[in-house]
Structures are given as structure tokens and as C-alpha cells.
Design a protein around this motif. Structure first.
Motif, PDB file in Angstrom:
ATOM      1  N   ASN A  55       0.846  -1.191   0.000  1.00 46.27           N
ATOM      2  CA  ASN A  55       0.000   0.000   0.000  1.00 46.27           C
ATOM      3  C   ASN A  55       0.881   1.241   0.000  1.00 46.27           C
ATOM      4  OD1 ASN A  55      -2.965  -1.061   0.722  1.00 46.27           O
ATOM      5  ND2 ASN A  55      -1.491  -2.199   1.980  1.00 46.27           N
ATOM      6  N   PRO A  56       0.338   2.371  -0.421  1.00 51.04           N
ATOM      7  CA  PRO A  56       1.111   3.614  -0.327  1.00 51.04           C
ATOM      8  C   PRO A  56       1.505   3.875   1.129  1.00 51.04           C
ATOM      9  CG  PRO A  56      -0.856   3.930  -1.678  1.00 51.04           C
ATOM     10  CD  PRO A  56      -0.993   2.586  -1.035  1.00 51.04           C
ATOM     11  N   SER A  57       2.780   4.177   1.355  1.00 50.56           N
ATOM     12  CA  SER A  57       3.260   4.364   2.721  1.00 50.56           C
ATOM     13  C   SER A  57       4.278   5.501   2.768  1.00 50.56           C
ATOM     14  CB  SER A  57       3.907   3.077   3.240  1.00 50.56           C
ATOM     15  OG  SER A  57       4.529   3.279   4.487  1.00 50.56           O
ATOM     16  N   ASP A  58       4.139   6.346   3.779  1.00 51.40           N
ATOM     17  CA  ASP A  58       5.097   7.434   3.971  1.00 51.40           C
ATOM     18  C   ASP A  58       6.503   6.908   4.236  1.00 51.40           C
ATOM     19  OD1 ASP A  58       3.095   9.299   3.666  1.00 51.40           O
ATOM     20  OD2 ASP A  58       2.777   9.600   5.811  1.00 51.40           O
ATOM     21  N   SER A  59       6.591   5.713   4.811  1.00 52.43           N
ATOM     22  CA  SER A  59       7.909   5.158   5.149  1.00 52.43           C
ATOM     23  C   SER A  59       8.763   4.954   3.896  1.00 52.43           C
ATOM     24  CB  SER A  59       7.751   3.836   5.902  1.00 52.43           C
ATOM     25  OG  SER A  59       7.079   2.871   5.099  1.00 52.43           O
ATOM     26  N   THR A  79      12.587  20.797  10.879  1.00 49.50           N
ATOM     27  CA  THR A  79      11.444  20.321  11.643  1.00 49.50           C
ATOM     28  C   THR A  79      10.523  19.482  10.757  1.00 49.50           C
ATOM     29  OG1 THR A  79      10.214  22.347  11.165  1.00 49.50           O
ATOM     30  CG2 THR A  79      11.485  22.301  13.200  1.00 49.50           C
ATOM     31  N   ASP A  80       9.569  18.821  11.403  1.00 53.55           N
ATOM     32  CA  ASP A  80       8.542  18.043  10.717  1.00 53.55           C
ATOM     33  C   ASP A  80       9.186  16.880   9.940  1.00 53.55           C
ATOM     34  OD1 ASP A  80       5.599  18.029  10.383  1.00 53.55           O
ATOM     35  OD2 ASP A  80       6.082  18.217   8.260  1.00 53.55           O
ATOM     36  N   THR A  81       8.840  16.706   8.683  1.00 54.87           N
ATOM     37  CA  THR A  81       9.337  15.593   7.879  1.00 54.87           C
ATOM     38  C   THR A  81      10.854  15.607   7.764  1.00 54.87           C
ATOM     39  OG1 THR A  81       7.286  15.544   6.599  1.00 54.87           O
ATOM     40  CG2 THR A  81       9.210  14.499   5.623  1.00 54.87           C
ATOM     41  N   ALA A  82      11.435  16.794   7.663  1.00 52.09           N
ATOM     42  CA  ALA A  82      12.883  16.912   7.501  1.00 52.09           C
ATOM     43  C   ALA A  82      13.631  16.268   8.661  1.00 52.09           C
ATOM     44  CB  ALA A  82      13.277  18.380   7.374  1.00 52.09           C
ATOM     45  N   PHE A  83      13.070  16.336   9.863  1.00 49.90           N
ATOM     46  CA  PHE A  83      13.769  15.779  11.010  1.00 49.90           C
ATOM     47  C   PHE A  83      13.838  14.256  10.936  1.00 49.90           C
ATOM     48  CE2 PHE A  83      14.119  14.450  15.505  1.00 49.90           C
ATOM     49  CZ  PHE A  83      15.311  15.099  15.819  1.00 49.90           C
ATOM     50  N   TYR A  98      16.058  -0.638   3.862  1.00 46.74           N
ATOM     51  CA  TYR A  98      14.719  -0.185   4.236  1.00 46.74           C
ATOM     52  C   TYR A  98      14.154  -0.979   5.412  1.00 46.74           C
ATOM     53  CZ  TYR A  98       9.633   0.401   3.920  1.00 46.74           C
ATOM     54  OH  TYR A  98       8.307   0.628   4.209  1.00 46.74           O
ATOM     55  N   ASP A  99      14.234  -2.304   5.334  1.00 48.37           N
ATOM     56  CA  ASP A  99      13.675  -3.136   6.409  1.00 48.37           C
ATOM     57  C   ASP A  99      14.381  -2.894   7.736  1.00 48.37           C
ATOM     58  OD1 ASP A  99      11.874  -4.303   4.663  1.00 48.37           O
ATOM     59  OD2 ASP A  99      13.238  -5.932   4.128  1.00 48.37           O
ATOM     60  N   MET A 100      15.696  -2.706   7.685  1.00 46.86           N
ATOM     61  CA  MET A 100      16.452  -2.469   8.919  1.00 46.86           C
ATOM     62  C   MET A 100      16.133  -1.101   9.515  1.00 46.86           C
ATOM     63  SD  MET A 100      20.116  -4.062   7.687  1.00 46.86           S
ATOM     64  CE  MET A 100      20.982  -3.805   9.233  1.00 46.86           C
ATOM     65  N   LEU A 101      15.944  -0.115   8.652  1.00 48.15           N
ATOM     66  CA  LEU A 101      15.591   1.218   9.142  1.00 48.15           C
ATOM     67  C   LEU A 101      14.171   1.216   9.716  1.00 48.15           C
ATOM     68  CD1 LEU A 101      17.071   3.857   9.370  1.00 48.15           C
ATOM     69  CD2 LEU A 101      16.176   4.544   7.154  1.00 48.15           C
ATOM     70  N   MET A 102      13.289   0.453   9.094  1.00 47.11           N
ATOM     71  CA  MET A 102      11.939   0.289   9.638  1.00 47.11           C
ATOM     72  C   MET A 102      12.005  -0.324  11.034  1.00 47.11           C
ATOM     73  SD  MET A 102       9.108   1.058   7.707  1.00 47.11           S
ATOM     74  CE  MET A 102       7.888  -0.258   7.743  1.00 47.11           C
ATOM     75  N   ASN A 144      -3.738  -0.848  17.901  1.00 45.99           N
ATOM     76  CA  ASN A 144      -3.604   0.361  17.083  1.00 45.99           C
ATOM     77  C   ASN A 144      -2.408   1.204  17.523  1.00 45.99           C
ATOM     78  OD1 ASN A 144      -4.703   2.222  15.015  1.00 45.99           O
ATOM     79  ND2 ASN A 144      -5.030   3.578  16.758  1.00 45.99           N
ATOM     80  N   MET A 145      -2.145   1.217  18.821  1.00 47.95           N
ATOM     81  CA  MET A 145      -1.010   1.981  19.337  1.00 47.95           C
ATOM     82  C   MET A 145       0.307   1.411  18.814  1.00 47.95           C
ATOM     83  SD  MET A 145      -2.786   4.109  21.096  1.00 47.95           S
ATOM     84  CE  MET A 145      -1.521   5.013  21.939  1.00 47.95           C
ATOM     85  N   HIS A 146       0.369   0.105  18.672  1.00 43.55           N
ATOM     86  CA  HIS A 146       1.602  -0.531  18.193  1.00 43.55           C
ATOM     87  C   HIS A 146       1.747  -0.410  16.678  1.00 43.55           C
ATOM     88  CE1 HIS A 146       3.135  -2.525  21.870  1.00 43.55           C
ATOM     89  NE2 HIS A 146       1.869  -2.443  22.241  1.00 43.55           N
ATOM     90  N   PHE A 147       0.651  -0.495  15.962  1.00 46.79           N
ATOM     91  CA  PHE A 147       0.715  -0.449  14.500  1.00 46.79           C
ATOM     92  C   PHE A 147       1.328   0.865  14.017  1.00 46.79           C
ATOM     93  CE2 PHE A 147      -1.099   0.395  10.282  1.00 46.79           C
ATOM     94  CZ  PHE A 147      -0.763  -0.782   9.624  1.00 46.79           C
ATOM     95  N   TRP A 148       0.893   1.978  14.601  1.00 47.17           N
ATOM     96  CA  TRP A 148       1.351   3.287  14.133  1.00 47.17           C
ATOM     97  C   TRP A 148       2.673   3.715  14.753  1.00 47.17           C
ATOM     98  CZ3 TRP A 148      -0.787   4.300   9.839  1.00 47.17           C
ATOM     99  CH2 TRP A 148      -2.130   3.975   9.614  1.00 47.17           C
ATOM    100  N   THR A 149       3.242   2.872  15.604  1.00 42.97           N
ATOM    101  CA  THR A 149       4.559   3.196  16.190  1.00 42.97           C
ATOM    102  C   THR A 149       5.590   2.134  15.822  1.00 42.97           C
ATOM    103  OG1 THR A 149       3.921   2.066  18.250  1.00 42.97           O
ATOM    104  CG2 THR A 149       3.553   4.448  18.143  1.00 42.97           C
ATOM    105  N   ALA A 150       5.333   1.410  14.743  1.00 42.31           N
ATOM    106  CA  ALA A 150       6.204   0.288  14.373  1.00 42.31           C
ATOM    107  C   ALA A 150       6.838   0.464  13.000  1.00 42.31           C
ATOM    108  CB  ALA A 150       5.399  -1.028  14.408  1.00 42.31           C
ATOM    109  N   SER A 151       7.075   1.719  12.598  1.00 47.23           N
ATOM    110  CA  SER A 151       7.601   1.925  11.247  1.00 47.23           C
ATOM    111  C   SER A 151       8.460   3.179  11.174  1.00 47.23           C
ATOM    112  CB  SER A 151       6.447   2.049  10.251  1.00 47.23           C
ATOM    113  OG  SER A 151       5.707   3.238  10.510  1.00 47.23           O
ATOM    114  N   LEU A 152       9.149   3.325  10.070  1.00 46.74           N
ATOM    115  CA  LEU A 152       9.938   4.514   9.785  1.00 46.74           C
ATOM    116  C   LEU A 152       8.994   5.693   9.582  1.00 46.74           C
ATOM    117  CD1 LEU A 152      12.462   6.114   8.901  1.00 46.74           C
ATOM    118  CD2 LEU A 152      12.230   5.058   6.629  1.00 46.74           C
ATOM    119  N   GLY A 153       9.040   6.663  10.467  1.00 49.59           N
ATOM    120  CA  GLY A 153       8.139   7.797  10.354  1.00 49.59           C
ATOM    121  C   GLY A 153       8.040   8.586  11.650  1.00 49.59           C
TER     122      GLY A 153
END
Length: 402
Positions: A55-59, A79-83, A98-102, A144-153
């Protein structure tokens, strides 16, 4: 794949070192539950990685920018995305794919749960059951708390920053480094969230029931108040309001524009005509089963139902009195939650974005609810003890009379 397995082991070893350090300070620390939480969080790293590949992903965008950057590391700073680009670039230079950074950012998210666990247990030693399940365990394992805190972003990094800050502010004198580091993380990822955290902290410290020394209150007020003054332009720039002559009017216009953009992105809900209570309800508790956009939405709907049931626990007459008389950390958590929620309701109209954004602040209301229930339980225990003492005195008096 080998790199990912290697990192999983390295992070596990680092976890044990971190647990050892904090176990010396906090006797209650349960390494077993934290190790189980690590394995659980890894599961969501796998789920999110699969999701990102399909799926489309910001990561993927973050990694593309990091991997194609030709300049110096400092050129990415901002700041923001740049950080996030700045934060991730050194790991890419170390050879992380990519997988390791994730996985690395997923581990940052996991550390947020570690700090949340220590914070909850340090301030609330009483255990509370919710439908015969330990409430803290339930809170720590919300999917849901884990899903959105488990990726590059941003989600994983800012969650770490918020929970680290909350843990540090309880005892700022001895946790000054963590307080400074977490403030930097929060500010550079989401300057406006830093504003809410700073305001909530100042209000909490100034109005808490504890007898906090005047110099300590002044230090917190000057430090956070001064920081807000210094970075006000960057905070206003988030909504393009740095040159505004009428901030309130321009904020409403910008909010309406962003809401229209988000509502057109596939899973929108037109919140512009909603009254404020229903906007807040949407941010906190939707999607529910009737408006879940996909399978993920159904899972989140079940979680949101639990949020709703927990929220009902504080819909009592004595809750307002509880907030008025509560300690600084409770008031701080309540102000951060309410102020952030209030602001988010004006710009969020996409269920996918709502599910992601509210993961930043839900732990604050969970803490307030948990503290409220623990205090009620404590009062019942003390009342029972006083009653038993009176009965014992009566019994002894009767024996003397006989």
C-alpha cells in the motif's frame, strides 16, 4: 533478512541493559512483561512492513529521500518531515536497508511503551482490573497503538519523545537529560504538539495539589515558557500562520482548507458541520464498526469500543472534583489530551489520519482514567480499614466491660 534478524537480537540485548538500569531505580519493573511487549511490537513491525510493501506508505518516501540524498547530513536538518530524514540518515550510512531502518524506528516506538509502563507504574502502584484483565497490561497491548509506532516515520519517534518527556517531568531534577532530549524530539517532529505539552506541563505544575517548591515551579515556567516564545514562529508556521495578523480567524480558514484536502483522500468524514462534542467523539472513538473503512478499521473499531467503555468510567459527578484536586501530573496529562484533541478536530477529517494521529495522545487520557480508578479503589480500601479499626475498638471495649 539477515540484517533484520541481527538487529532484532541486538535490540533485545540493548533492552536487557536498559531494563537493568531502570530496575535499580524502580523495584516494580517486570522484565518478563516488557520482553513479551517487545515480541508483540515486533509482530506489528512485520505487519506494517507487509502493509507498506502493498500500500502507499510514507515510510517508503522517507527512505527514498534518505537513500538518494547527495549532500551532507546537516543539510537534512529541520522540523517536521525533515527531522525524520535527518534522524534516519546516519543509520542508512551505516548500511541499513529499508527493512532495517523500519525495524530501528519500530524499536524507538517500543521504547516509548517502556517509558509509558514505568511512568504508569511509578505514579500508580495500585492494580486495577477491567473486565478481569489488568488495566495497565490492556493499555500496553492495544494493537492500534503498536501499528502506528512500528515503522519509519513520525509516529514511532514522537511517541518515544512524548512518553520519555512524561516520565522525565515527574522528577525533572534527576532526569534533566531525558527531559531535554525528549523536548527536542517532540519539537522538531511536531512543533505544535510541543506547544500543547509545554502548556499542559506549566498548568499542571502551577495548579497541582503537591507542595512543589516555588523555585521549581518558576524553573519549569521560565524554561518551557521561554522555549515557546523562542519557537513561536516555527510553531505557527505549521499552519502557515507565522505572518498572520488575526491568528484565530486565519487558523479557522487553514483548518477548513486542510479538512477539505483530507476528506478527499479516500476515507473522509465531513466534520465541518459537526458540533464540537461530536468532532471530539469522532477523533477519540471512530471508526466504530459501522464506518470502518477496511479490515484494519474493524480491528481499530474493537479497540475504540474499549476506549469508549473506559471513557464511561469517568462520566461521574465526582470526576470534576477529582481533576481539581488531582496532582500536577494528572492535570498535565488531562490538559495535553484535551488541548491536542481540540486542535486536531479542526484539521482531521480522514479516518486513516485520525487513527494515526490520536495514538500520540490517547495514553494521556488512559493515565487520567487509570489514576481516577486507582484513587477510588484506594479510598475504598482506606474506608474499609477505618471501619475495621472502629469495629476492633468496639470489640475491645465490649471485652473490657464484660
Amino acid at each position: 533478512m539477515i540484517g533484520v534478524l541481527f538487529l532484532i537480537i541486538i535490540f533485545f540485548i540493548l533492552n536487557q541493559f536498559i531494563f537493568g538500569v531502570y530496575a535499580k531505580r524502580h523495584a516494580f519493573l517486570d522484565k518478563k512483561i516488557l520482553n513479551l511487549l517487545y515480541l508483540y511490537h515486533l509482530l506489528f513491525y512485520g505487519v506494517y512492513t507487509w502493509y507498506a510493501y502493498n500500500n502507499p506508505s510514507d515510510s517508503l518516501h522517507y527512505f527514498h529521500v534518505i537513500s538518494t540524498h547527495q549532500g551532507s547530513w546537516l543539510e537534512l536538518f529541520g522540523t517536521d518531515t525533515a527531522f525524520i530524514h535527518f534522524f534516519g540518515y546516519p543509520f542508512y550510512n551505516m548500511g541499513f536497508n529499508y527493512d532495517m531502518l523500519m525495524l530501528t524506528f519500530s524499536w524507538f516506538g517500543y521504547l516509548g511503551f517502556v517509558y509509558a509502563y514505568i511512568f504508569f507504574r511509578e505514579k500508580i502502584p495500585i492494580k486495577i482490573n477491567f473486565f478481569k484483565i489488568d488495566l495497565l497490561t490492556l493499555i500496553l497491548f492495544f494493537p492500534n497503538m503498536h501499528f502506528w509506532t512500528a515503522s519509519l516515520g513520525k509516529g514511532s519517534a514522537i511517541f518515544l519523545g512524548l512518553m520519555m518527556f512524561t516520565y522525565a517531568i515527574v522528577n525533572p531534577k534527576s532526569r534533566l537529560f531525558l527531559l531535554g532530549l525528549s523536548s527536542v524530539i517532540i519539537y522538531y517532529i511536531r512543533p505544535h504538539v510541543f506547544m500543547f505539552v509545554a502548556v499542559g506541563t506549566v498548568l499542571g505544575y502551577m495548579s497541582g495539589k503537591e507542595k512543589i517548591p516555588l523555585w521549581q515551579k518558576a524553573l519549569v515556567f521560565v524554561a518551557l515558557g521561554g522555549a515557546l516564545v523562542l519557537v513561536q514562529d516555527q510553531i505557527l508556521a505549521v499552519m502557515n500562520l507565522q505572518d498572520s495578523e488575526n491568528i484565530i480567524e486565519d487558523f479557522q480558514a487553514q483548518s477548513a482548507e486542510r479538512a477539505e484536502d483530507l476528506s478527499a483522500s479516500g476515507s473522509g468524514v465531513d466534520m465541518s458541520a459537526y458540533p464540537l462534542p461530536f468532532k471530539l467523539f469522532t477523533f477519540w472513538f471512530r471508526p466504530l464498526f459501522i464506518d470502518a473503512p477496511n479490515v484494519l478499521g474493524l480491528i481499530v473499531s474493537a479497540e475504540n469500543l474499549i476506549y469508549l467503555l473506559l471513557f464511561f468510567k469517568i462520566l461521574k459527578k465526582d470526576f470534576i472534583d477529582f481533576i481539581k484536586k488531582s496532582p500536577a501530573v494528572v492535570k498535565m496529562s488531562f490538559v495535553i489530551f484535551i488541548s491536542t484533541s481540540f486542535a486536531m478536530t479542526f484539521v482531521m477529517s480522514n479516518l486513516g489520519i485520525i487513527m494515526r494521529q490520536k495514538s500520540m495522545v490517547m495514553y494521556y487520557i488512559f493515565f487520567v482514567i487509570y489514576y481516577y480508578l486507582a484513587q477510588k479503589k484506594y479510598e475504598k480500601i482506606m474506608k474499609k480499614r477505618r471501619l475495621m479499626k472502629r469495629r476492633e475498638k468496639v470489640r475491645k471495649a465490649e471485652v473490657v466491660l464484660e
